[in-house]
Design a protein around this motif. Structure first.
Motif, PDB file in Angstrom:
ATOM      1  N   UNK A  16       0.865  -1.174   0.000  1.00 37.52           N
ATOM      2  CA  UNK A  16       0.000   0.000   0.000  1.00 37.52           C
ATOM      3  C   UNK A  16       0.907   1.232   0.000  1.00 37.52           C
ATOM      4  N   UNK A  17       0.726   2.079  -1.005  1.00 35.84           N
ATOM      5  CA  UNK A  17       1.544   3.289  -1.141  1.00 35.84           C
ATOM      6  C   UNK A  17       0.641   4.514  -0.959  1.00 35.84           C
ATOM      7  N   UNK A  18       0.989   5.326   0.009  1.00 27.39           N
ATOM      8  CA  UNK A  18       0.271   6.572   0.263  1.00 27.39           C
ATOM      9  C   UNK A  18       0.973   7.679  -0.507  1.00 27.39           C
ATOM     10  N   UNK A  19       0.225   8.369  -1.385  1.00 29.57           N
ATOM     11  CA  UNK A  19       0.834   9.411  -2.209  1.00 29.57           C
ATOM     12  C   UNK A  19       0.422  10.829  -1.807  1.00 29.57           C
ATOM     13  N   UNK A  20      -0.711  10.971  -1.122  1.00 29.49           N
ATOM     14  CA  UNK A  20      -1.165  12.293  -0.681  1.00 29.49           C
ATOM     15  C   UNK A  20      -2.078  12.099   0.523  1.00 29.49           C
ATOM     16  N   UNK A  21      -1.828  12.851   1.579  1.00 29.43           N
ATOM     17  CA  UNK A  21      -2.645  12.704   2.784  1.00 29.43           C
ATOM     18  C   UNK A  21      -3.983  13.423   2.672  1.00 29.43           C
ATOM     19  N   UNK A  22      -4.119  14.306   1.701  1.00 32.30           N
ATOM     20  CA  UNK A  22      -5.375  15.007   1.496  1.00 32.30           C
ATOM     21  C   UNK A  22      -5.623  16.075   2.544  1.00 32.30           C
ATOM     22  N   UNK A  23      -6.835  16.620   2.576  1.00 30.59           N
ATOM     23  CA  UNK A  23      -7.143  17.742   3.456  1.00 30.59           C
ATOM     24  C   UNK A  23      -7.318  17.355   4.929  1.00 30.59           C
ATOM     25  N   UNK A  24      -7.486  16.059   5.202  1.00 32.20           N
ATOM     26  CA  UNK A  24      -7.705  15.612   6.583  1.00 32.20           C
ATOM     27  C   UNK A  24      -6.547  14.731   7.038  1.00 32.20           C
ATOM     28  N   UNK A  25      -5.351  15.301   7.052  1.00 33.93           N
ATOM     29  CA  UNK A  25      -4.140  14.543   7.376  1.00 33.93           C
ATOM     30  C   UNK A  25      -4.194  13.912   8.762  1.00 33.93           C
ATOM     31  N   UNK A  26      -4.811  14.584   9.715  1.00 35.65           N
ATOM     32  CA  UNK A  26      -4.896  14.038  11.077  1.00 35.65           C
ATOM     33  C   UNK A  26      -5.697  12.749  11.093  1.00 35.65           C
ATOM     34  N   UNK A  27      -6.787  12.704  10.337  1.00 36.38           N
ATOM     35  CA  UNK A  27      -7.578  11.476  10.242  1.00 36.38           C
ATOM     36  C   UNK A  27      -6.768  10.346   9.608  1.00 36.38           C
ATOM     37  N   UNK A  67      -6.427   0.624   1.056  1.00 38.51           N
ATOM     38  CA  UNK A  67      -6.471   1.769   0.136  1.00 38.51           C
ATOM     39  C   UNK A  67      -7.859   2.402   0.179  1.00 38.51           C
ATOM     40  N   UNK A  68      -8.893   1.587   0.204  1.00 32.42           N
ATOM     41  CA  UNK A  68     -10.261   2.114   0.277  1.00 32.42           C
ATOM     42  C   UNK A  68     -10.464   2.933   1.553  1.00 32.42           C
ATOM     43  N   UNK A  69      -9.954   2.434   2.681  1.00 33.59           N
ATOM     44  CA  UNK A  69     -10.083   3.165   3.937  1.00 33.59           C
ATOM     45  C   UNK A  69      -9.336   4.502   3.882  1.00 33.59           C
ATOM     46  N   UNK A  70      -8.142   4.475   3.316  1.00 36.84           N
ATOM     47  CA  UNK A  70      -7.365   5.711   3.189  1.00 36.84           C
ATOM     48  C   UNK A  70      -8.089   6.732   2.319  1.00 36.84           C
ATOM     49  N   UNK A  71      -8.679   6.257   1.228  1.00 35.17           N
ATOM     50  CA  UNK A  71      -9.414   7.164   0.344  1.00 35.17           C
ATOM     51  C   UNK A  71     -10.644   7.743   1.033  1.00 35.17           C
ATOM     52  N   UNK A  72     -11.318   6.926   1.853  1.00 35.58           N
ATOM     53  CA  UNK A  72     -12.472   7.425   2.605  1.00 35.58           C
ATOM     54  C   UNK A  72     -12.064   8.519   3.584  1.00 35.58           C
ATOM     55  N   UNK A  77      -4.083   6.986  -2.345  1.00 33.07           N
ATOM     56  CA  UNK A  77      -3.193   5.827  -2.168  1.00 33.07           C
ATOM     57  C   UNK A  77      -3.480   4.825  -3.270  1.00 33.07           C
ATOM     58  N   UNK A  78      -2.544   3.912  -3.473  1.00 31.59           N
ATOM     59  CA  UNK A  78      -2.743   2.846  -4.450  1.00 31.59           C
ATOM     60  C   UNK A  78      -2.015   1.583  -3.996  1.00 31.59           C
ATOM     61  N   UNK A  79      -2.360   0.492  -4.670  1.00 27.00           N
ATOM     62  CA  UNK A  79      -1.738  -0.804  -4.400  1.00 27.00           C
ATOM     63  C   UNK A  79      -0.757  -1.086  -5.512  1.00 27.00           C
ATOM     64  N   UNK A  80       0.419  -1.577  -5.146  1.00 29.20           N
ATOM     65  CA  UNK A  80       1.363  -2.028  -6.172  1.00 29.20           C
ATOM     66  C   UNK A  80       1.879  -3.405  -5.773  1.00 29.20           C
ATOM     67  N   UNK A  81       2.238  -4.179  -6.791  1.00 29.44           N
ATOM     68  CA  UNK A  81       2.770  -5.506  -6.544  1.00 29.44           C
ATOM     69  C   UNK A  81       4.184  -5.349  -5.992  1.00 29.44           C
TER      70      UNK A  81
END
Length: 83
Positions: A16-27, A67-72, A77-81
């Motif tokens: 799981x690769x996180x690329x941007x924390x978005x506007x709610x970084x604390x969450x 990844x789904x939880x992170x996006x929510x 984020x995305x998944x890579x092999x």
């Protein structure tokens, strides 16, 4: 006569690769803390150094769910092999 074989591999490990924390970084930090067991300080450090591999060597289903939880939570984020 030529023979061919079909190789069936186990599920390859995924990362799981996180690329941007978005506007709610604390969450996002709190979510990472709950899901990884890392300290809040370490999770905050990961979020400040993007892109970051958050979880490694996971089955595809588990990685996709994370990844789904992170996006929510507003992150990107995305998944890579895993190699």
């Amino acid at each position: 006569m030529s023979e061919s074989f079909l190789l069936v591999c186990d599920d390859l490990p995924h990362t799981v690769v996180l690329t941007d924390s978005g506007p709610r970084a604390i969450e996002v930090v709190k979510l990472l803390h709950r899901r990884t067991g890392l300290s809040l300080w370490h999770c905050k450090s990961l979020v400040s150094q993007l892109p970051a591999a958050i979880l490694e060597n996971l089955p595809e289903e588990v990685a996709t769910a994370m990844v789904d939880e992170l996006r929510e939570a507003g992150a990107d984020a995305h998944v890579q092999v895993s190699e």
